[in-house]
Design an enzyme around this catalytic site. Sequence first.
Site, PDB file in Angstrom:
ATOM      1  N   ASP A  19      42.330 -76.000  41.851  1.00 17.62           N
ATOM      2  CA  ASP A  19      40.900 -76.331  41.758  1.00 17.62           C
ATOM      3  C   ASP A  19      40.042 -75.066  41.677  1.00 17.62           C
ATOM      4  O   ASP A  19      40.417 -74.021  42.198  1.00 17.62           O
ATOM      5  CB  ASP A  19      40.503 -77.163  42.988  1.00 17.62           C
ATOM      6  CG  ASP A  19      39.191 -77.903  42.755  1.00 17.62           C
ATOM      7  OD1 ASP A  19      38.758 -78.017  41.596  1.00 17.62           O
ATOM      8  OD2 ASP A  19      38.600 -78.367  43.741  1.00 17.62           O
ATOM      9  N   ARG A  32      32.405 -73.913  31.391  1.00 17.62           N
ATOM     10  CA  ARG A  32      33.497 -74.340  32.274  1.00 17.62           C
ATOM     11  C   ARG A  32      34.877 -74.154  31.617  1.00 17.62           C
ATOM     12  O   ARG A  32      35.850 -73.824  32.276  1.00 17.62           O
ATOM     13  CB  ARG A  32      33.311 -75.821  32.639  1.00 17.62           C
ATOM     14  CG  ARG A  32      32.142 -76.092  33.568  1.00 17.62           C
ATOM     15  CD  ARG A  32      31.995 -77.600  33.801  1.00 17.62           C
ATOM     16  NE  ARG A  32      33.235 -78.193  34.254  1.00 17.62           N
ATOM     17  CZ  ARG A  32      33.662 -78.150  35.524  1.00 17.62           C
ATOM     18  NH1 ARG A  32      32.943 -77.564  36.449  1.00 17.62           N
ATOM     19  NH2 ARG A  32      34.809 -78.704  35.853  1.00 17.62           N
ATOM     20  N   HIS A  36      39.041 -72.810  32.507  1.00 16.31           N
ATOM     21  CA  HIS A  36      40.349 -73.423  32.250  1.00 16.31           C
ATOM     22  C   HIS A  36      41.266 -72.441  31.495  1.00 16.31           C
ATOM     23  O   HIS A  36      42.473 -72.426  31.719  1.00 16.31           O
ATOM     24  CB  HIS A  36      40.193 -74.728  31.464  1.00 16.31           C
ATOM     25  CG  HIS A  36      39.433 -75.777  32.231  1.00 16.31           C
ATOM     26  ND1 HIS A  36      39.723 -76.076  33.543  1.00 16.31           N
ATOM     27  CD2 HIS A  36      38.390 -76.584  31.885  1.00 16.31           C
ATOM     28  CE1 HIS A  36      38.896 -77.025  33.981  1.00 16.31           C
ATOM     29  NE2 HIS A  36      38.077 -77.340  32.986  1.00 16.31           N
ATOM     30  N   THR A  65      44.283 -89.017  36.369  1.00 17.49           N
ATOM     31  CA  THR A  65      43.814 -90.195  35.623  1.00 17.49           C
ATOM     32  C   THR A  65      42.283 -90.269  35.670  1.00 17.49           C
ATOM     33  O   THR A  65      41.657 -90.791  34.751  1.00 17.49           O
ATOM     34  CB  THR A  65      44.415 -91.490  36.209  1.00 17.49           C
ATOM     35  OG1 THR A  65      44.176 -91.512  37.614  1.00 17.49           O
ATOM     36  CG2 THR A  65      45.912 -91.578  35.973  1.00 17.49           C
ATOM     37  N   ASN A  67      40.313 -87.606  35.612  1.00 16.18           N
ATOM     38  CA  ASN A  67      39.718 -86.515  34.818  1.00 16.18           C
ATOM     39  C   ASN A  67      39.298 -86.952  33.408  1.00 16.18           C
ATOM     40  O   ASN A  67      38.514 -86.265  32.752  1.00 16.18           O
ATOM     41  CB  ASN A  67      40.687 -85.326  34.705  1.00 16.18           C
ATOM     42  CG  ASN A  67      40.782 -84.495  35.973  1.00 16.18           C
ATOM     43  OD1 ASN A  67      41.811 -83.865  36.240  1.00 16.18           O
ATOM     44  ND2 ASN A  67      39.738 -84.472  36.789  1.00 16.18           N
ATOM     45  N   TRP A  68      39.781 -88.128  32.936  1.00 13.89           N
ATOM     46  CA  TRP A  68      39.337 -88.619  31.619  1.00 13.89           C
ATOM     47  C   TRP A  68      37.833 -88.858  31.609  1.00 13.89           C
ATOM     48  O   TRP A  68      37.204 -88.883  30.545  1.00 13.89           O
ATOM     49  CB  TRP A  68      40.044 -89.923  31.244  1.00 13.89           C
ATOM     50  CG  TRP A  68      41.518 -89.780  31.000  1.00 13.89           C
ATOM     51  CD1 TRP A  68      42.513 -90.221  31.811  1.00 13.89           C
ATOM     52  CD2 TRP A  68      42.159 -89.160  29.876  1.00 13.89           C
ATOM     53  NE1 TRP A  68      43.735 -89.908  31.265  1.00 13.89           N
ATOM     54  CE2 TRP A  68      43.556 -89.260  30.078  1.00 13.89           C
ATOM     55  CE3 TRP A  68      41.704 -88.520  28.718  1.00 13.89           C
ATOM     56  CZ2 TRP A  68      44.486 -88.747  29.171  1.00 13.89           C
ATOM     57  CZ3 TRP A  68      42.632 -88.017  27.811  1.00 13.89           C
ATOM     58  CH2 TRP A  68      43.991 -88.134  28.043  1.00 13.89           C
ATOM     59  N   ARG A 185      46.015 -76.176  48.052  1.00  9.47           N
ATOM     60  CA  ARG A 185      44.838 -76.505  47.250  1.00  9.47           C
ATOM     61  C   ARG A 185      43.912 -75.301  47.240  1.00  9.47           C
ATOM     62  O   ARG A 185      43.472 -74.838  48.285  1.00  9.47           O
ATOM     63  CB  ARG A 185      44.082 -77.714  47.799  1.00  9.47           C
ATOM     64  CG  ARG A 185      42.875 -78.036  46.894  1.00  9.47           C
ATOM     65  CD  ARG A 185      42.125 -79.275  47.286  1.00  9.47           C
ATOM     66  NE  ARG A 185      41.114 -79.544  46.270  1.00  9.47           N
ATOM     67  CZ  ARG A 185      40.825 -80.726  45.771  1.00  9.47           C
ATOM     68  NH1 ARG A 185      41.434 -81.789  46.199  1.00  9.47           N
ATOM     69  NH2 ARG A 185      39.897 -80.867  44.836  1.00  9.47           N
ATOM     70  N   SER A 193      42.943 -85.653  46.774  1.00  9.20           N
ATOM     71  CA  SER A 193      42.533 -86.174  45.467  1.00  9.20           C
ATOM     72  C   SER A 193      43.608 -86.971  44.721  1.00  9.20           C
ATOM     73  O   SER A 193      43.888 -86.706  43.544  1.00  9.20           O
ATOM     74  CB  SER A 193      42.051 -85.021  44.577  1.00  9.20           C
ATOM     75  OG  SER A 193      40.993 -84.337  45.193  1.00  9.20           O
ATOM     76  N   GLU A 204      53.563 -79.534  54.481  1.00  9.74           N
ATOM     77  CA  GLU A 204      52.588 -78.677  55.150  1.00  9.74           C
ATOM     78  C   GLU A 204      51.461 -78.403  54.160  1.00  9.74           C
ATOM     79  O   GLU A 204      51.714 -78.140  52.974  1.00  9.74           O
ATOM     80  CB  GLU A 204      53.251 -77.350  55.567  1.00  9.74           C
ATOM     81  CG  GLU A 204      54.352 -77.521  56.586  1.00  9.74           C
ATOM     82  CD  GLU A 204      53.853 -78.085  57.912  1.00  9.74           C
ATOM     83  OE1 GLU A 204      52.712 -77.770  58.293  1.00  9.74           O
ATOM     84  OE2 GLU A 204      54.594 -78.856  58.554  1.00  9.74           O
TER      85      GLU A 204
HETATM   86  C1  FPP Z   1      40.367 -78.032  38.322  1.00 10.71           C
HETATM   87  O1  FPP Z   1      39.258 -77.187  38.263  1.00 10.71           O
HETATM   88  C2  FPP Z   1      41.177 -77.858  37.120  1.00 10.71           C
HETATM   89  C3  FPP Z   1      41.459 -78.830  36.214  1.00 10.71           C
HETATM   90  C4  FPP Z   1      41.014 -80.223  36.339  1.00 10.71           C
HETATM   91  C5  FPP Z   1      42.247 -78.543  35.023  1.00 10.71           C
HETATM   92  C6  FPP Z   1      43.426 -77.692  35.323  1.00 10.71           C
HETATM   93  C7  FPP Z   1      44.101 -77.373  34.087  1.00 10.71           C
HETATM   94  C8  FPP Z   1      44.598 -76.170  33.789  1.00 10.71           C
HETATM   95  C9  FPP Z   1      44.540 -74.985  34.675  1.00 10.71           C
HETATM   96  C10 FPP Z   1      45.326 -76.036  32.523  1.00 10.71           C
HETATM   97  C11 FPP Z   1      46.786 -76.118  32.818  1.00 10.71           C
HETATM   98  C12 FPP Z   1      47.558 -75.757  31.649  1.00 10.71           C
HETATM   99  C13 FPP Z   1      48.903 -75.740  31.602  1.00 10.71           C
HETATM  100  C14 FPP Z   1      49.556 -75.171  30.421  1.00 10.71           C
HETATM  101  C15 FPP Z   1      49.728 -76.277  32.713  1.00 10.71           C
HETATM  102  P1  FPP Z   1      37.816 -77.859  38.123  1.00 10.71           P
HETATM  103  O2  FPP Z   1      37.495 -77.920  36.673  1.00 10.71           O
HETATM  104  O3  FPP Z   1      37.774 -79.150  38.837  1.00 10.71           O
HETATM  105  O4  FPP Z   1      36.943 -76.775  38.831  1.00 10.71           O
HETATM  106  P2  FPP Z   1      35.603 -77.027  39.667  1.00 10.71           P
HETATM  107  O5  FPP Z   1      36.007 -77.830  40.879  1.00 10.71           O
HETATM  108  O6  FPP Z   1      35.177 -75.646  40.021  1.00 10.71           O
HETATM  109  O7  FPP Z   1      34.654 -77.726  38.770  1.00 10.71           O
END
Ligand code: FPP
Length: 249
Positions: A19, A32, A36, A65, A67-68, A185, A193, A204
């Site tokens: 996160d 944002r 990523h 699910t 995140n869509w 986390r 979540s 743990e």
């Molecule tokens: C959470 O941060 C992150 C995600 C929902 C996406 C995670 C995906 C990746 C790191 C890409 C993974 C790629 C591969 C190849 C495995 P957030 O966007 O919720 O951050 P925030 O809480 O600060 O808004």
Amino acid sequence: MDYELNKSQIPAHIAIIMDGNGRWAMQRGLPRTAGHVEGVANVRYITELCTNLGVKFLTLYTFSTENWNRPQDEVMAIMDLLVDNMDLDLFMRNNVRFRMIGGIDRLSPAVQACVRELEEKTKNNSRMTAVIALNYSSRWELTQTMKEAVREAAEGRLLPDEVTEEYISSHLQTKFMPDPDLLIRTGGELRISNYLLWQCAYSEFYFCDTYWPDFHEEDLHRAIATYQQRQRRFGLTEAQVENTNTTEN
Ligand code: FPP
């Protein structure tokens, strides 16, 4: 700071809720999606670190699910990143098997093809298994398992007494791996979540404020060192656990 790790007590299975990508980017005045991109780079880095430490399973919560429901351009950007960064070379070089958990059907044909190809080409790798949870949530997974049980019962293939903890574990998406020893986390939130709810019964937990793109070697070592200081009791008393350890050693 350097953390002394006990090499004989490296968690066999580490699960991570990655996160903080969005906030990492916003802090820098970036979109944002830039977070990523950095997050993906960190996936590669942490995967290699875990492999070298002797971790056997690394399970990364990549897309839930829920995140869509994010803005569609962000969803598209994450999916494109997946296709561009599921890196066969990384897995082959490190002898890592790749697996996905979650509902593959809702993913685009390009993502599905990538996942299937990686799973197939890395299936004989044995040093570590890297698992991405994609279009995954625990409640979805448990619901699927219950549907399967009811189907088997309706067809006369399952009796109530046969619905055991082992039956459920062996019908979950995670049936090929042990439960997580350590759940990390990043990003400062104190919740899990909808992630591996059944499987984390005795894991743990380690929460830290660091945003995922900034979670580096020292942070990983701190998490593992903290884990190694805990006494896992699995419902027993402290004295019982100490007694078992003395008998075993
Ligand atoms: C959470 O941060 C992150 C995600 C929902 C996406 C995670 C995906 C990746 C790191 C890409 C993974 C790629 C591969 C190849 C495995 P957030 O966007 O919720 O951050 P925030 O809480 O600060 O808004």
